[in-house]
Enzyme design. Structure first.
Site, PDB file in Angstrom:
ATOM      1  N   GLU A  30       0.832  -1.213   0.000  1.00  0.00           N
ATOM      2  CA  GLU A  30       0.000   0.000   0.000  1.00  0.00           C
ATOM      3  C   GLU A  30       0.862   1.258   0.000  1.00  0.00           C
ATOM      4  O   GLU A  30       2.076   1.198   0.195  1.00  0.00           O
ATOM      5  CB  GLU A  30      -0.917   0.001   1.217  1.00  0.00           C
ATOM      6  CG  GLU A  30      -0.176   0.056   2.532  1.00  0.00           C
ATOM      7  CD  GLU A  30      -0.922   0.843   3.602  1.00  0.00           C
ATOM      8  OE1 GLU A  30      -1.353   1.974   3.311  1.00  0.00           O
ATOM      9  OE2 GLU A  30      -1.045   0.321   4.724  1.00  0.00           O
ATOM     10  N   LYS A 164      -4.410  -1.637  14.045  1.00  0.00           N
ATOM     11  CA  LYS A 164      -3.624  -0.633  14.767  1.00  0.00           C
ATOM     12  C   LYS A 164      -4.141  -0.508  16.201  1.00  0.00           C
ATOM     13  O   LYS A 164      -5.336  -0.462  16.439  1.00  0.00           O
ATOM     14  CB  LYS A 164      -3.684   0.703  14.029  1.00  0.00           C
ATOM     15  CG  LYS A 164      -2.654   0.743  12.903  1.00  0.00           C
ATOM     16  CD  LYS A 164      -2.558   2.099  12.280  1.00  0.00           C
ATOM     17  CE  LYS A 164      -3.753   2.387  11.439  1.00  0.00           C
ATOM     18  NZ  LYS A 164      -3.673   1.801  10.104  1.00  0.00           N
TER      19      LYS A 164
HETATM   20  N1  PSU Z   1      -0.663   0.924   8.702  1.00  0.00           N
HETATM   21  C1  PSU Z   1       0.397   1.705   9.005  1.00  0.00           C
HETATM   22  N2  PSU Z   1       0.320   3.023   8.682  1.00  0.00           N
HETATM   23  C2  PSU Z   1      -0.756   3.538   8.000  1.00  0.00           C
HETATM   24  C3  PSU Z   1      -1.862   2.722   7.683  1.00  0.00           C
HETATM   25  C4  PSU Z   1      -1.751   1.403   8.066  1.00  0.00           C
HETATM   26  O1  PSU Z   1       1.383   1.211   9.575  1.00  0.00           O
HETATM   27  O2  PSU Z   1      -0.731   4.716   7.676  1.00  0.00           O
HETATM   28  C5  PSU Z   1      -3.056   3.251   6.899  1.00  0.00           C
HETATM   29  C6  PSU Z   1      -3.577   2.115   6.018  1.00  0.00           C
HETATM   30  O3  PSU Z   1      -3.519   2.575   4.690  1.00  0.00           O
HETATM   31  C7  PSU Z   1      -5.009   1.885   6.458  1.00  0.00           C
HETATM   32  C8  PSU Z   1      -5.380   3.251   6.903  1.00  0.00           C
HETATM   33  O4  PSU Z   1      -5.820   1.396   5.426  1.00  0.00           O
HETATM   34  O5  PSU Z   1      -4.204   3.689   7.626  1.00  0.00           O
HETATM   35  C9  PSU Z   1      -6.637   3.242   7.740  1.00  0.00           C
HETATM   36  O6  PSU Z   1      -7.228   4.498   7.748  1.00  0.00           O
HETATM   37  P1  PSU Z   1      -8.728   4.684   8.267  1.00  0.00           P
HETATM   38  O7  PSU Z   1      -8.671   4.290   9.722  1.00  0.00           O
HETATM   39  O8  PSU Z   1      -9.029   6.145   8.067  1.00  0.00           O
HETATM   40  O9  PSU Z   1      -9.604   3.799   7.440  1.00  0.00           O
END
Ligand code: PSU
Ligand code: MN
Length: 314
Positions: A30, A164
């Protein structure tokens, strides 16, 4: 071999295209983690390192991003470096991926958008850091990542270090179960929590929904799902290596502090996850970033092994 035109908006690099045509292992990566997840130059170094690790394991890396309205499946080193430095990139999910194409914009793809693009290209395995999920307080904010919806519908194996830790892990597991997404912990009976090897809920470790101990076993499980026609993704939770982890007991207080800063500053919507990650970097004086890089590299290695095992089955 010429670059294959998947559709008028997509550029797939010859290396990735040839590997896919030959049934060789390919791993998608990603790019929100590059544009919004880490500061420069750490993001640039991490992005190059994970590609090198995948290649070392015998698979072809395909970093996915939108550059000037082009959906890129695989980036050149120069494109990757430019993306790591670009200002004002969009954070793209299923809802706005095509907007960036029609408007000629540049953006990082989240787990959801990267899964969608990987599937479009025929890539079956994808490595990330941590997926998005149900935010703490979601019963009021309704903030639930589109990553969960995508895992429910798109057949890609996502290798992560768990959800996370800034999220509500228990609620995230519940939503994944509802959507029929298997959550497999690699080599542990306890769910990892991104920077930590063990997620803790109400003082107790969170049990792994499923456990498998090798890339081959994960590939076999996927083959069984394919054989009976189960659609949708699967989530691999790969614990961060012990030498790089920050235990959940230490992270808990830091996460509460980051969330209270977000609330105080009125941070909402798409901005929440990038804000919390950058506040964690500040609160831990850079330790969270070091752990984040280590876990992404660890995930890239396992993802490559799974891709290799999958192509051996076929
Ligand atoms: N994992 C990481 N750093 C990130 C992300 C994931 O170590 O920046 C990103 C991923 O792209 C994930 C996004 O899909 O954060 C999730 O964002 P949200 O909670 O707004 O859906
Ligand atoms: Mn959100």
């Amino acid at each position: 071999m010429a670059t294959k035109a998947l559709n008028p908006f997509t550029d797939i690099t010859p290396e990735v295209s040839q590997a896919l045509d030959a049934g060789k292992p390919v791993v998608a990566l990603e790019s929100t983690i590059i544009t919004h997840g880490m500061p420069y130059p750490d993001n640039s170094r991490m992005a190059a390192d994970v590609e090198a690790i995948i290649a070392e394991e015998g698979a072809v890396p395909a970093t996915i991003a939108i550059v000037d309205g082009r959906l890129k499946i695989g980036l050149t080193a120069a494109e990757r470096e430019a993306l790591a430095q670009v200002k004002g990139a969009m954070k793209l999910s299923r809802a706005d991926l095509a907007f960036a194409l029609s408007e000629g914009r540049t953006g990082g793809t989240t787990v959801a958008a990267t899964m969608l693009a990987a599937h479009l290209a025929g890539i079956k395995v994808f490595a990330t850091g941590g997926i998005g999920g149900v935010h703490k307080g979601a019963e009021l904010s309704f903030d639930i990542s589109a990553d969960l919806e995508e895992l429910g519908r798109t057949p890609v194996i996502v290798v992560s270090a768990g959800a996370k830790a800034i999220l509500d892990i228990e609620k995230t597991l519940e939503v994944l179960e509802t959507k029929g997404v298997p959550v497999i912990v690699h080599g542990s009976d306890v769910l990892p929590a991104f920077w930590s090897r063990q997620a803790i809920f109400n003082g107790a470790p969170v049990k792994a929904p499923l456990r498998l101990d090798s890339a081959e076993a994960i590939a076999k499980f996927q083959a069984a799902r394919d054989a009976i026609g189960v659609v949708g993704g699967m989530l691999i939770a790969n614990p961060i290596p012990a030498v790089s982890e920050i235990p959940a007991e230490i992270m808990g207080g830091h996460i509460r502090e980051a969330i209270s800063r977000a609330t105080k500053n009125g941070v909402t919507g798409k901005a929440v996850t990038p804000y919390l990650l950058s506040e964690m970097l500040d609160i831990t004086k850079g330790e969270s970033l070091k752990a984040n890089i280590a876990l992404v590299e660890n995930n890239a290695r396992l993802a490559a092994k799974i891709a290799v095992a999958l192509s051996a089955i076929k």
